[in-house]
Every structure is written in C-alpha cells, then in structure tokens.
Design an enzyme around this catalytic site. Structure first.
Site, short mmCIF file in Angstrom:
data_model
loop_
_atom_site.label_atom_id
_atom_site.label_comp_id
_atom_site.label_asym_id
_atom_site.label_seq_id
_atom_site.Cartn_x
_atom_site.Cartn_y
_atom_site.Cartn_z
N ARG A 1 -37.30 -12.29 37.55
CA ARG A 1 -36.82 -10.90 37.72
C ARG A 1 -36.37 -10.26 36.40
NH1 ARG A 1 -34.49 -12.98 42.44
NH2 ARG A 1 -35.76 -12.45 44.26
N ARG B 1 -42.92 13.49 28.99
CA ARG B 1 -43.60 12.30 28.47
C ARG B 1 -45.11 12.34 28.71
NH1 ARG B 1 -41.88 5.88 28.47
NH2 ARG B 1 -43.78 5.23 27.43
N HIS C 1 -59.18 7.09 28.27
CA HIS C 1 -59.17 5.87 29.10
C HIS C 1 -60.49 5.72 29.86
CE1 HIS C 1 -54.55 5.07 29.32
NE2 HIS C 1 -55.11 4.47 28.30
N1 GLY Z 1 -45.26 0.49 25.55
C1 GLY Z 1 -45.96 1.69 25.36
C2 GLY Z 1 -45.30 2.86 25.96
O1 GLY Z 1 -44.25 2.75 26.54
O2 GLY Z 1 -45.80 3.97 25.87
#
Ligand code: GLY
Length: 340
Positions: free
Chosen positions: A108, A228, A239
């Site tokens: 965990r 983000r 991708h």
């Molecule tokens: N580990 C890559 C990101 O959080 O974007």
C-alpha cells in the site's frame, strides 16, 4: 544547483536540478533502500549505487507493464522490503514510472525518490507525481498520483545519452516553453548549437526552467482537473502516434505538437509565423514533424485515448508562443480536420 518544490495534496517533492548522483546518500535513509534501474544505466553507472540491492529492468517502454512490476514486487518481498523501505528509481522515464508505481502500491505504498538520468525524465517524467504502467500497448492505463520525496536531475549524466534520447527531452522542453515561456522559446532558438552540443550550462538552465513550469502547474492542479491538462499539449495526438508507430515518446510528441499547432492555425488561434517558428525549432532539434502513415489510422487510436469523454476530447491548442488553451473538441471535428 536549483531546488524546486512541488506541493501535492498529501506530500511534497523536492527537485534538485544540477545535483550529482554521487550525493544520493544525502537524500535517502541509512538502511532499507532498494534500487530499480535499467540495463543501460546499470552498465554505465552501477559503481555509483553498488551499495544497494537492485532490480534491473530491460531498457525501453516494453518493460512498463504489470508483468515486470509483478516481478519487482516478488523481488522486494524476497529481499525483505517492508513498509519502512525506500525505493529509488535511477533511470529515464520508464524507470521512474515503474519505480514510482511499484513504490506507491507495494504494501500500500512505501516512500520513493528518483535519480533522473535522461533529459526526458529530468524535464518531465520524474516530476509531477503521476506513476503509471501501460496495458496492451496503451500508455499509462494503470497508475497512481503520488509525489516522489526527491528527484535528483544530474545534468552531467546527459553526456552519455544517445542523441535520439536527447531530442526526446528537447520535445518536452519545447512543450513547456509553448505553454508558459515565450522568452525561453527564443532562448532555445538562439542556443540550438549549444543544445545539440550538450552544453551543460545551457541545458541545466532549461531543465530548471522546464521543471519550474511543470512544478507550478502541478502544484496548482495535482490531479489534472483543469490547468494541468495543458501539459498534455502535443500528447493527445502524440500518444496515438506512439501507439501506432512505436516511435520514441519525444518524437511522437513533436509530431503531436505540429498537429496541435496546425489545428490551432486552422482555427485562427495561432499565427502562421508562430507555426513556422515552431516547425523550424523542432527541425533544428532533429525532431520529426510528420509521418508517412494515413492520419486516419492515428485518429482510430486517438478514439481510444483514456482522456476521451463520450464523443469528445480535451485538446490543448496554441494561442501564441507561451500561451495555450484547453478546448473540448468533438472527435468528428478532429476527423473532419484530418480529412480536409
Ligand atoms: N511523472 C510524470 C508526471 O507526473 O507528469
């Protein structure tokens, strides 16, 4: 040396740009440390971490799956790792993803840190707290949000990086400039020669800038509810390219950046002049901007993207260099753009 903080909801990460792997012991506990690395890094640098038990994965994206993580769980168990153990991933993006995912799920979750050895890992994969592995060739389908305690970006290790790996990292650097820093975009344009010659000062400056941009976005929106998403610039198409053509990540992102810029220009958001500047920079960094494959094949893969919402997908478009917007586009709109 530059120290940059990422503040997650439950934990914080300290990124140290310009630190040396030789100082790793300053950041880890005195016992219970387990290293995960890959065969390339192990070959070149194993003398720098010979004191610790290590698991060496095959280099490359093909290792980033649940089969290899299961092997690592078993190795940790056999080696006596418990909840107080500390995992260190030493390597590029694949190693950081595997090590972060294993550490976040083993018993965990145990603490972990990274020594990022590739440019791609230093400017992107090691920073941000997303740790994931692929499923059936689709990227990062299984994963966690969990911040590494520390990330050491040892820019002196970049001198042994293959050229293709270097340009992979440049693609992510360009992406960060496009999102938030027109000045550093110009700085990259002005310093192509030094970048290609691996000038440590120029690269360290740009690594720190990239990490700052990413750290501030992640601190504002760790779980990718809004802001983000901008970090996905070039990645939605990229991708899909990576899935269909198995190109290296940075090359796929570069092709994705071109697609996004062309779509942005088509929608009247990006000036032709800025589109051309971006194409020139990508070319000079030895990054591809197109493929010979029918784009409808890439579109098919795009329709399976995990970020799709019903018949639409959040696409990151450019309004200029250093300025991007998140737009929800119908898949049909993207298909029409490709067909015409
Ligand atoms: N580990 C890559 C990101 O959080 O974007």
């Amino acid at each position: 040396m530059e120290i940059i903080q990422v503040k997650g909801k439950v934990s914080e990460s300290t990124i140290i740009v310009g630190e040396s792997i030789l100082n790793l012991s300053k950041y880890i506990p005195s016992k219970g440390v387990f290293i995960i690395t890959d065969e390339n890094v192990d070959k070149l640098y194993s003398d720098k971490f010979s004191n610790f038990p290590k698991f060496v994965v095959k280099a490359g994206e093909a290792s980033k799956n649940l089969l290899s993580t299961s092997e690592i769980y078993r190795w940790l168990l056999d080696a006596g790792a418990d909840r107080s153990s500390f995992v260190v991933g030493i390597g590029g993006g694949v190693v950081c993803d595997i090590a972060g995912f294993v550490a976040s799920t083993y018993m965990r979750g145990v603490e972990f840190g990274f020594v990022a050895t590739s440019l791609l890992a230093q400017v992107d994969a090691s920073v941000g707290g997303k740790n994931g592995v692929d499923l059936d060739g689709y990227k990062n389908i299984v994963g966690t949000f969990n911040q590494p305690k520390f990330v050491i970006c040892d820019t002196s290790m970049l001198k042994t990086l293959p050229a293709v790996e270097l340009s992979n990292g440049f693609a992510e650097m360009v992406k960060h400039c496009l999102i938030a820093d027109a000045n550093d975009f110009s700085f990259m344009e002005e310093n192509i020669g030094k970048l290609m010659n691996r000038d440590v000062d120029v690269i360290t400056h740009l690594v720190a800038k990239s990490v700052r941009i990413k750290a501030s976005i992640v601190t504002a929106d760790e779980h990718e509810k809004g802001e983000r998403k901008k970090l996905n610039l070039g990645h939605t198409w990229g991708h899909a390219v990576e899935k269909i053509l198995s190109l290296p990540h940075g090359q796929s992102v570069s092709i994705g950046l071109e697609f996004s810029a062309r779509l942005s220009a088509e929608k009247g958001l990006l000036e032709k002049r800025d589109y051309m500047r971006l194409m020139n920079l990508l070319r000079e960094l030895q990054l591809p901007i197109c493929t010979s494959i029918n784009p409808l094949h890439i579109f098919d893969a795009l329709t399976k993207d995990k970020k799709k919402i019903d018949d639409s997908i959040d696409f990151i478009l450019m309004k200029g260099i250093g300025n991007v917007v998140i737009e929800r586009l119908q898949l049909n709109e993207i298909k029409n753009f490709i067909e015409h």
